[in-house]
Design a protein around this motif. Structure first.
Motif, PDB file in Angstrom:
ATOM      1  N   LEU A  41      36.376  29.160  38.858  1.00  0.00           N
ATOM      2  CA  LEU A  41      35.333  29.233  37.819  1.00  0.00           C
ATOM      3  C   LEU A  41      35.943  29.592  36.468  1.00  0.00           C
ATOM      4  CD1 LEU A  41      32.396  31.026  39.690  1.00  0.00           C
ATOM      5  CD2 LEU A  41      32.600  28.603  39.125  1.00  0.00           C
ATOM      6  N   ASN A  42      36.929  30.454  36.494  1.00  0.00           N
ATOM      7  CA  ASN A  42      37.588  30.823  35.245  1.00  0.00           C
ATOM      8  C   ASN A  42      38.345  29.647  34.631  1.00  0.00           C
ATOM      9  OD1 ASN A  42      36.784  33.539  34.953  1.00  0.00           O
ATOM     10  ND2 ASN A  42      38.300  34.190  36.475  1.00  0.00           N
ATOM     11  N   GLY A  43      38.548  28.601  35.445  1.00  0.00           N
ATOM     12  CA  GLY A  43      39.162  27.389  34.917  1.00  0.00           C
ATOM     13  C   GLY A  43      38.246  26.653  33.952  1.00  0.00           C
ATOM     14  N   HIS A  44      36.933  26.909  34.066  1.00  0.00           N
ATOM     15  CA  HIS A  44      35.957  26.341  33.120  1.00  0.00           C
ATOM     16  C   HIS A  44      35.893  27.282  31.906  1.00  0.00           C
ATOM     17  CE1 HIS A  44      34.443  23.462  36.158  1.00  0.00           C
ATOM     18  NE2 HIS A  44      34.612  24.452  37.022  1.00  0.00           N
ATOM     19  N   LYS A  45      36.906  27.228  31.067  1.00  0.00           N
ATOM     20  CA  LYS A  45      37.034  28.203  29.986  1.00  0.00           C
ATOM     21  C   LYS A  45      35.917  28.119  28.964  1.00  0.00           C
ATOM     22  CE  LYS A  45      42.044  28.576  30.463  1.00  0.00           C
ATOM     23  NZ  LYS A  45      41.940  29.869  31.164  1.00  0.00           N
ATOM     24  N   ASP A  46      35.250  26.951  28.903  1.00  0.00           N
ATOM     25  CA  ASP A  46      34.137  26.831  27.966  1.00  0.00           C
ATOM     26  C   ASP A  46      32.855  27.458  28.507  1.00  0.00           C
ATOM     27  OD1 ASP A  46      34.196  24.905  29.978  1.00  0.00           O
ATOM     28  OD2 ASP A  46      32.885  23.552  28.854  1.00  0.00           O
ATOM     29  N   VAL A  47      32.869  27.843  29.791  1.00  0.00           N
ATOM     30  CA  VAL A  47      31.665  28.401  30.422  1.00  0.00           C
ATOM     31  C   VAL A  47      31.887  29.833  30.884  1.00  0.00           C
ATOM     32  CG1 VAL A  47      29.939  28.103  32.233  1.00  0.00           C
ATOM     33  CG2 VAL A  47      31.011  26.084  31.183  1.00  0.00           C
ATOM     34  N   PHE A  48      33.017  30.079  31.583  1.00  0.00           N
ATOM     35  CA  PHE A  48      33.272  31.392  32.174  1.00  0.00           C
ATOM     36  C   PHE A  48      34.399  32.114  31.438  1.00  0.00           C
ATOM     37  CE2 PHE A  48      31.228  29.117  35.622  1.00  0.00           C
ATOM     38  CZ  PHE A  48      30.358  30.069  36.127  1.00  0.00           C
ATOM     39  N   HIS A  49      34.318  33.436  31.450  1.00  0.00           N
ATOM     40  CA  HIS A  49      35.329  34.256  30.792  1.00  0.00           C
ATOM     41  C   HIS A  49      35.670  35.451  31.696  1.00  0.00           C
ATOM     42  CE1 HIS A  49      34.639  31.967  27.118  1.00  0.00           C
ATOM     43  NE2 HIS A  49      33.334  32.159  27.307  1.00  0.00           N
ATOM     44  N   SER A  50      36.816  35.356  32.371  1.00  0.00           N
ATOM     45  CA  SER A  50      37.330  36.467  33.198  1.00  0.00           C
ATOM     46  C   SER A  50      36.319  36.971  34.222  1.00  0.00           C
ATOM     47  CB  SER A  50      37.767  37.636  32.301  1.00  0.00           C
ATOM     48  OG  SER A  50      38.753  37.207  31.390  1.00  0.00           O
ATOM     49  N   VAL A  51      35.666  36.044  34.939  1.00  0.00           N
ATOM     50  CA  VAL A  51      34.755  36.465  35.988  1.00  0.00           C
ATOM     51  C   VAL A  51      35.579  36.935  37.186  1.00  0.00           C
ATOM     52  CG1 VAL A  51      34.563  34.206  37.114  1.00  0.00           C
ATOM     53  CG2 VAL A  51      32.691  35.819  37.293  1.00  0.00           C
ATOM     54  N   THR A  52      35.097  37.945  37.913  1.00  0.00           N
ATOM     55  CA  THR A  52      35.827  38.513  39.052  1.00  0.00           C
ATOM     56  C   THR A  52      35.197  38.094  40.374  1.00  0.00           C
ATOM     57  OG1 THR A  52      34.476  40.518  39.114  1.00  0.00           O
ATOM     58  CG2 THR A  52      36.409  40.526  37.656  1.00  0.00           C
ATOM     59  N   SER A  53      35.962  38.290  41.447  1.00  0.00           N
ATOM     60  CA  SER A  53      35.431  37.974  42.777  1.00  0.00           C
ATOM     61  C   SER A  53      34.221  38.848  43.081  1.00  0.00           C
ATOM     62  CB  SER A  53      36.511  38.161  43.843  1.00  0.00           C
ATOM     63  OG  SER A  53      36.994  39.496  43.842  1.00  0.00           O
ATOM     64  N   ARG A  54      34.272  40.114  42.658  1.00  0.00           N
ATOM     65  CA  ARG A  54      33.127  41.016  42.848  1.00  0.00           C
ATOM     66  C   ARG A  54      31.923  40.528  42.056  1.00  0.00           C
ATOM     67  NH1 ARG A  54      32.326  46.494  44.027  1.00  0.00           N
ATOM     68  NH2 ARG A  54      30.070  46.841  44.115  1.00  0.00           N
ATOM     69  N   GLY A  55      32.183  40.032  40.847  1.00  0.00           N
ATOM     70  CA  GLY A  55      31.085  39.553  40.004  1.00  0.00           C
ATOM     71  C   GLY A  55      30.374  38.346  40.598  1.00  0.00           C
ATOM     72  N   VAL A  56      31.130  37.362  41.093  1.00  0.00           N
ATOM     73  CA  VAL A  56      30.494  36.163  41.650  1.00  0.00           C
ATOM     74  C   VAL A  56      29.785  36.493  42.953  1.00  0.00           C
ATOM     75  CG1 VAL A  56      32.047  34.553  40.506  1.00  0.00           C
ATOM     76  CG2 VAL A  56      32.674  35.476  42.737  1.00  0.00           C
ATOM     77  N   ARG A  57      30.363  37.399  43.733  1.00  0.00           N
ATOM     78  CA  ARG A  57      29.720  37.789  44.995  1.00  0.00           C
ATOM     79  C   ARG A  57      28.388  38.489  44.724  1.00  0.00           C
ATOM     80  NH1 ARG A  57      32.927  42.121  48.181  1.00  0.00           N
ATOM     81  NH2 ARG A  57      31.871  43.427  46.643  1.00  0.00           N
ATOM     82  N   ASP A  58      28.387  39.415  43.776  1.00  0.00           N
ATOM     83  CA  ASP A  58      27.152  40.131  43.444  1.00  0.00           C
ATOM     84  C   ASP A  58      26.112  39.181  42.865  1.00  0.00           C
ATOM     85  OD1 ASP A  58      28.326  42.425  44.334  1.00  0.00           O
ATOM     86  OD2 ASP A  58      28.715  43.270  42.342  1.00  0.00           O
ATOM     87  N   ARG A  59      26.581  38.210  42.073  1.00  0.00           N
ATOM     88  CA  ARG A  59      25.628  37.248  41.486  1.00  0.00           C
ATOM     89  C   ARG A  59      24.940  36.440  42.575  1.00  0.00           C
ATOM     90  NH1 ARG A  59      21.888  36.386  37.811  1.00  0.00           N
ATOM     91  NH2 ARG A  59      21.462  34.151  37.547  1.00  0.00           N
ATOM     92  N   PHE A  60      25.701  35.960  43.549  1.00  0.00           N
ATOM     93  CA  PHE A  60      25.058  35.168  44.601  1.00  0.00           C
ATOM     94  C   PHE A  60      24.141  36.035  45.452  1.00  0.00           C
ATOM     95  CE2 PHE A  60      24.822  33.317  48.872  1.00  0.00           C
ATOM     96  CZ  PHE A  60      24.217  32.111  48.540  1.00  0.00           C
TER      97      PHE A  60
END
Length: 207
Positions: A41-60
């Motif tokens: 996800l961090n590869g989409h630099k125009d969308v994501f900025h330094s998102v973490t594994s904890r962050g994506v897990r909590d979001r889902f």
């Protein structure tokens, strides 16, 4: 970082592509997949900025909780789910929800199976121990009373010589040694059983 529907869709696409729910919740493997998802996800630099594994897990987790609450409310009010045409967001969420629930069911079934296995092994070990103790009791009783008494009577009647006395003592020592070996074997089995039981309990706790 604030989440949007576009970001949620990218997140769920990655989750589906990585097959995250084929791994048990809380396992090292699933943790590794969450890390890979965050990295992609961090590869989409125009969308994501330094998102973490904890962050994506909590979001889902939040998305899933809201989805289940919404479905429960619709069923309560209308008696059935929504029949509106599903968007990509809805389709991804519906599929991932199903996979998540199936993963949880599988994990629960495995945990229950492990408990039953431990219980069966414990029962078997106790049964073996009981039979071993009974055998030891019978052997001890026979060795210390009947056989010893019979041998002493027989040997006295024979008025045994010095050589006979030595042979009798050797036989007695051999019986005593076998009895001691049987005791040591039983103690070893008991220790192995306790160690295996503690190990399996710790594995269950860690899982």
């Amino acid at each position: 970082m604030s989440w949007t529907e576009e970001k949620d869709i990218l997140l769920m696409r990655e989750m589906a592509a990585q097959g995250i729910f084929q791994f048990k919740s809380g396992s090292r493997e699933r943790g590794t997949v969450w890390q890979a998802i965050a990295k992609n996800l961090n590869g989409h630099k125009d969308v994501f900025h330094s998102v973490t594994s904890r962050g994506v897990r909590d979001r889902f987790t939040l998305i899933l909780r809201r989805y289940k609450a919404k479905n429960a409310e619709e069923l309560k009010s209308t008696g059935e789910g929504s029949e509106d045409e599903l968007s990509e967001y809805d389709l991804l969420l519906e599929e991932l929800t199903h996979l998540s629930e199936e993963s949880d069911k599988k994990a629960n079934a495995e945990a229950e199976s492990a408990k039953e296995k431990i219980s069966a092994e414990k029962e078997l070990a106790l049964d073996i121990r009981k039979r071993a103790m009974e055998t030891m009791g019978q052997t001890s009783k026979r060795t210390k009373s009947d056989e010893l008494q019979d041998d002493e009577i027989k040997e006295r009647k024979k008025r045994r010589t010095g050589g006979d006395t030595l042979a009798w003592l050797e036989k007695k020592a051999d019986r005593d040694l076998k009895y001691k070996e049987l005791q040591l074997e039983e103690q070893r089995k008991e220790r192995e059983f306790q160690q295996r039981e503690r190990k399996e309990q710790m594995e269950l706790i860690q899982k």
